[in-house]
Write a protein that holds these residues in place. Structure first.
Motif, short mmCIF file in Angstrom:
data_model
loop_
_atom_site.label_atom_id
_atom_site.label_comp_id
_atom_site.label_asym_id
_atom_site.label_seq_id
_atom_site.Cartn_x
_atom_site.Cartn_y
_atom_site.Cartn_z
N THR A 87 0.98 -1.48 0.20
CA THR A 87 -0.11 0.40 0.01
C THR A 87 0.87 1.53 0.04
OG1 THR A 87 -0.57 -0.14 2.58
CG2 THR A 87 -1.82 -1.29 1.20
N THR A 88 2.02 1.34 0.63
CA THR A 88 3.58 2.16 0.47
C THR A 88 3.28 2.28 -1.09
OG1 THR A 88 3.47 2.15 2.66
CG2 THR A 88 5.67 3.46 1.55
N ILE A 90 1.94 1.79 -3.70
CA ILE A 90 0.65 1.83 -4.22
C ILE A 90 0.55 3.80 -4.47
CG2 ILE A 90 -2.05 1.88 -4.74
CD1 ILE A 90 -1.57 -1.05 -3.78
N ALA A 91 0.21 3.95 -2.82
CA ALA A 91 0.84 5.97 -2.61
C ALA A 91 1.74 6.65 -2.78
CB ALA A 91 0.72 5.22 -1.09
N ILE A 94 0.58 7.26 -6.36
CA ILE A 94 -0.80 8.15 -6.79
C ILE A 94 0.10 9.40 -6.64
CG2 ILE A 94 -2.94 8.95 -5.30
CD1 ILE A 94 -3.21 5.85 -4.65
N GLY A 225 -4.74 12.95 -3.63
CA GLY A 225 -3.65 12.39 -3.35
C GLY A 225 -4.03 11.58 -2.07
N HIS A 229 -6.22 7.67 -2.21
CA HIS A 229 -5.57 6.49 -2.01
C HIS A 229 -7.20 6.25 -0.52
CE1 HIS A 229 -2.64 3.82 -0.91
NE2 HIS A 229 -2.67 3.92 -0.03
N THR A 233 -7.82 2.67 -2.50
CA THR A 233 -7.10 1.13 -1.94
C THR A 233 -7.47 0.79 -1.10
OG1 THR A 233 -4.46 2.79 -3.50
CG2 THR A 233 -4.79 0.66 -1.60
N TYR A 234 -7.60 1.62 0.24
CA TYR A 234 -7.65 1.14 1.09
C TYR A 234 -9.57 0.63 0.85
CZ TYR A 234 -3.98 2.67 3.31
OH TYR A 234 -3.08 3.43 3.67
N ASP A 301 1.25 5.24 4.61
CA ASP A 301 1.16 5.90 3.22
C ASP A 301 0.69 7.07 2.63
OD1 ASP A 301 1.21 2.47 3.34
OD2 ASP A 301 -0.83 2.36 2.89
N ILE A 305 2.70 9.90 -0.07
CA ILE A 305 1.96 10.07 -0.69
C ILE A 305 2.72 11.85 -0.38
CG2 ILE A 305 0.48 11.52 -1.15
CD1 ILE A 305 -2.02 9.04 -0.31
#
Length: 413
Positions: A87-88, A90-91, A94, A225, A229, A233-234, A301, A305
């Protein structure tokens, strides 16, 4: 009126008061902040911080002892670290995408001639990993070193699980201590609306609208951002992997998010976020007690961003182009640094300095964003603890489904 409504009203009133104080003469804000806002906000922070170390230690001991099987603990640990790293990354993607889309560093009037930033050197990753095991657990608790406290608590929890009946009275003592701490959390939360109001009014009143105006596009990029996220994402992880309703999740978890917003500290919010996850979201205590304290230390995360947008922003201000290799290095460095720099004061800016050095950008550019970083820190902390809770919820729901599968199979037979 329930606590959520009270906190929401306090947030709105705090924003209105802060904006009003930013227009008032500086002497008015100084008096209001010195004698009202700062004392009330600090008292609220102290009340929460008072509970952080004991509740982390007690909760992780009980959580580890509750898992009982060291193999199961290891699997949950791997799932947790994997979720946080993915997830980090992906952040960061983004943040970089929004940075290039909105171009917050172009067209603005930024004074880069007088920018100065005193760079802090984070400890090497290997040193951080070695220092996870505390030489003196009591010293780790007194200094609030979360990684060392977590490590020591896991050892105690494993010992309680292995020894079983031999230590049942100690196990029962930890359970009673946990009840006391949860009672105190509920008690402290009654002061949350007043603390949230004071902290937000102080932050907005001190920032001033001039600083906000010059950095408006940068702030918009970071906020967009963070929202994307959380919303994508979540929400997709909660719905797709956790088989839950994201709207229900966010509604139940809102009080913790609002406390994180006002305190700007994942650790300070930990007692509240664990309580919300366990009582409102139905997360197992054994999972919540392990996953959320670890996340409060290493999962960033929202910070990721900010780093991604800030890196693109500074490259645009200084007219230094970033190539594809540079962007890949930003993602890799920031993702791994989220664990390697855990526990360093001002960790977000320390990690940003590492990233800028890695791609050859001037660290002096950090001075441009410091003026608005406090306000953005409030938002990204809310996102950080939401990610911790989402991870705990997903793992807990998966464990529940695994436990019910054999029962369902036997019923069919």
């Amino acid at each position: 009126m329930n606590l959520t409504k009270k906190i929401l009203i306090a947030l709105v009133l705090g924003v209105m008061t802060g904006v009003g104080l930013s227009f008032a003469p500086s002497e008015v804000f100084s008096v209001a902040d010195q004698y009202v806002l700062h004392p009330v906000g600090q008292l609220f922070l102290n009340l929460i911080m008072m509970l952080v170390v004991p509740i982390v230690f007690v909760s992780i001991v009980l959580g580890t002892a509750g898992l009982s099987d060291p193999v199961k603990l290891g699997k949950i640990g791997v799932q947790t670290i994997t979720f946080y790293l993915v997830t980090t990354a992906i952040a960061l993607l983004i943040g970089i995408g929004i940075g290039y889309l909105l171009e917050p560093g172009t067209g603005g009037d930024f004074n880069i001639g007088d920018t100065e930033y005193e760079e802090q050197t984070p400890p090497p990753v290997i040193e951080t990993l070695i220092n996870i095991i505390p030489e003196n657990p009591i010293d780790a608790m007194s200094s609030g070193d979360m990684l060392q406290i977590i490590a020591f608590a896991i050892f105690i929890g494993v010992a309680l699980a292995v020894l079983g009946d031999k230590t049942k009275r100690i196990h029962h003592l930890f359970e009673e201590a946990n009840e006391i701490l949860l009672f105190l959390v509920n008690l402290v939360m009654k002061t949350a609306p007043y603390g949230a109001f004071a902290l937000i009014a102080s932050a907005l009143g001190g920032a001033g609208l001039d600083a906000l105006g010059s950095m408006l596009m940068y702030m918009v990029a970071v906020i967009l951002g963070l929202l994307l996220h959380g919303a994508l994402t979540y929400s997709l992880a909660i719905w797709g992997v956790g088989k839950g309703n994201p709207l229900t999740f966010y509604k139940a978890f809102f009080p913790a998010m609002s406390v994180a917003f006002s305190t700007s500290s994942s650790s300070a919010t930990l007692p509240v976020s664990m309580r919300m996850a366990q009582e409102k979201l139905g997360v197992r205590k054994s999972v919540s007690s392990f996953v959320q304290p670890l996340g409060a230390t290493i999962n960033m995360d929202g910070t990721g961003i900010m780093q991604a947008v800030a890196t693109v922003f500074i490259s645009q201000v200084y007219a230094i182009d970033l190539g594809f290799t540079d962007i890949v290095m930003v993602i890799l460095t920031a993702t791994l640094a989220s664990i390697g720099t855990a526990g360093v004061p001002g960790v977000g800016l320390v990690m940003l300095a590492m990233v800028l050095n890695q791609v050859g950008l001037p660290t002096e550019g950090i001075a441009l964003i410091i003026g608005v970083d406090r306000l953005l820190d409030m938002l990204r902390t809310s996102l950080n603890i939401t990610g911790d809770a989402a991870c705990a919820y997903i793992i807990s729901e998966r464990e529940k489904r695994k436990d019910t599968q054999p029962v369902q199979a036997n019923e069919k037979v």
